[in-house]
Design an enzyme around this catalytic site. Structure first.
Site, PDB file in Angstrom:
ATOM      1  CG  ASP A 109      -1.936   1.011   1.321  1.00 51.38           C
ATOM      2  OD1 ASP A 109      -2.395   1.433   0.241  1.00 51.38           O
ATOM      3  OD2 ASP A 109      -2.323   1.396   2.442  1.00 51.38           O
ATOM      4  CG  HIS A 110      -0.396   4.856   0.007  1.00 55.51           C
ATOM      5  ND1 HIS A 110      -0.800   5.824  -0.883  1.00 55.51           N
ATOM      6  CD2 HIS A 110      -1.526   4.481   0.673  1.00 55.51           C
ATOM      7  CE1 HIS A 110      -2.103   6.034  -0.772  1.00 55.51           C
ATOM      8  NE2 HIS A 110      -2.580   5.222   0.169  1.00 55.51           N
ATOM      9  CD  GLU A 161      -2.504   8.420  -4.538  1.00 56.90           C
ATOM     10  OE1 GLU A 161      -2.325   7.395  -3.856  1.00 56.90           O
ATOM     11  OE2 GLU A 161      -2.615   9.568  -4.058  1.00 56.90           O
ATOM     12  CG  HIS A 207      -5.232   8.131   3.398  1.00 59.33           C
ATOM     13  ND1 HIS A 207      -4.484   8.787   2.450  1.00 59.33           N
ATOM     14  CD2 HIS A 207      -5.487   6.897   2.884  1.00 59.33           C
ATOM     15  CE1 HIS A 207      -4.286   7.981   1.419  1.00 59.33           C
ATOM     16  NE2 HIS A 207      -4.893   6.832   1.645  1.00 59.33           N
ATOM     17  N   GLY A 208      -7.825   8.576   7.084  1.00 60.76           N
ATOM     18  CA  GLY A 208      -8.020   8.876   8.513  1.00 60.76           C
ATOM     19  C   GLY A 208      -9.474   9.146   8.857  1.00 60.76           C
ATOM     20  N   GLY A 236      -8.955   5.954   1.339  1.00 61.82           N
ATOM     21  CA  GLY A 236      -9.584   6.763   2.383  1.00 61.82           C
ATOM     22  C   GLY A 236     -11.066   6.449   2.521  1.00 61.82           C
ATOM     23  CB  SER A 238     -12.278   4.362   7.218  1.00 58.46           C
ATOM     24  OG  SER A 238     -11.542   3.185   7.064  1.00 58.46           O
TER      25      SER A 238
END
Ligand code: G3H
Ligand code: 13P
Ligand code: ZN
Length: 311
Positions: A109-110, A161, A207-208, A236, A238
């Site tokens: 991831d990333h 991305e 994100h977050g 992102g 969530s």
């Protein structure tokens, strides 16, 4: 010179083993993300990509996938790799994949560092994300192509991305957000120049933990999809309402990344158990219930994404 030898993929694979870019003993248990996403695109659902930070979370993801009969992606960030160790992450995910019948991919991831990408491929990852989103467009294209050159011949998939998916802590204004979003024409150009098979885009998620409700730019997603027609990845995710995710899936999202919701569920349950039994000193009695609530959370996500029953 014998051209048959030059173009034989086995010869190429052998060369990569010799150069120590891939392991010779790679297991076949892990599947590539491209394989999972092309089926998801055909059938209009999304595969959940859940961040794997420790053994209990890896076990929870595998158990949820088995119970839902769903394909699944376990992904490890650079932070997760430095926390747990690359060999531990790969080893635990390989064991999880061998212990269930549903298809599991292991994805970086990333990844922002080429050498880290190579280390993950060598360790046995079946997929990597090269995140060049902070680079100027042409550099992002060049670096993505460099990763594709080593990954593609051995069947390791690559996610790229374009646009900037910030953190909710980034505190950017609405007009600044617009500038961070993925430009559809740039996306078309990027895909043309790389031949990438899955692309993470910025359409309003971050994100977050969100402070308010995120507003997704569906029009932009639709435009991008009409111009590139490859599986699109939502980061992102969530805190994005279920209906919003489902609408995005209908418009072309095939991979949905979830980390923060797992952290909330896992740590939330640990806190609850510790508060209920403050004298408890057996970590298994705290981590076990946290693992179980994580299974339920992930099962619920799989139903929302439509991947349940698709293994
Ligand atoms: O995309 C970000 C993921 O939530 C990973 O976060 O770098 O703290 O592991 P992390
Ligand atoms: P969240 O932590 O917001 O779910 O984002 C996860 C993610 O995008 C991982 O790449
Ligand atoms: Zn992300």
């Amino acid at each position: 010179m014998n051209k048959g030898v030059i173009f034989c993929p086995w010869f190429f694979v052998y060369k990569l083993i010799e150069k120590n870019i891939i392991r010779g003993d790679i297991t076949m248990a892990l599947v590539s993300v491209d394989e999972l996403l092309s089926r998801a695109q055909e059938r209009t659902y999304a595969v959940g990509a859940f961040n794997a930070n420790n053994m209990e979370i890896i076990q929870a993801i595998a158990k949820a996938a088995e119970l839902e009969n769903s394909p699944v992606i376990m992904q490890a960030s650079q932070g997760a790799i430095s926390y747990a160790g690359l060999d531990y992450i790969t080893g635990m995910v390989e064991i999880a994949a061998e212990s269930v019948k549903v298809p599991i991919a292991l994805h970086l991831d990333h990844g922002t560092d080429f050498d880290q990408v190579v280390r993950c491929i060598r360790s046995g990852f079946s997929s990597v994300m090269y995140d060049g989103s902070k680079l100027p467009l042409e550099e992002n294209i060049a670096m993505t192509n460099k990763v594709l050159d080593i990954a593609r011949p051995i069947g390791v998939s690559v996610e790229a991305e374009l646009g900037k998916i910030g953190g909710t802590e980034d505190n950017v204004h609405v007009d600044e957000k617009e500038a961070m979003y993925t430009d559809p024409e740039e996306a078309r150009y990027f895909v043309e120049k790389t031949g990438i098979k899955s692309l993470a885009i910025a359409i309003g998620t971050a994100h977050g933990q969100y402070k308010g409700e995120p507003k997704l730019d569906y029009g932009r997603l639709e435009k991008i999809k009409s111009m590139i027609n490859i599986p699109i990845v939502l980061h992102g995710s969530s805190g994005v309402p279920d209906e919003a995710v489902q609408k995005a899936v209908k418009l072309g999202i095939c991979k949905v990344n979830i980390d923060t919701n797992i952290r909330e569920a896992f740590v939330g349950e640990m806190r609850r158990v510790i508060a209920e039994k403050p004298a408890e000193i057996d970590p298994r009695k705290i981590l076990g219930p946290a693992r179980e609530v994580t299974v339920e959370l992930i099962r619920q996500k799989m139903r929302v994404f439509g991947s349940s029953g698709q293994a």
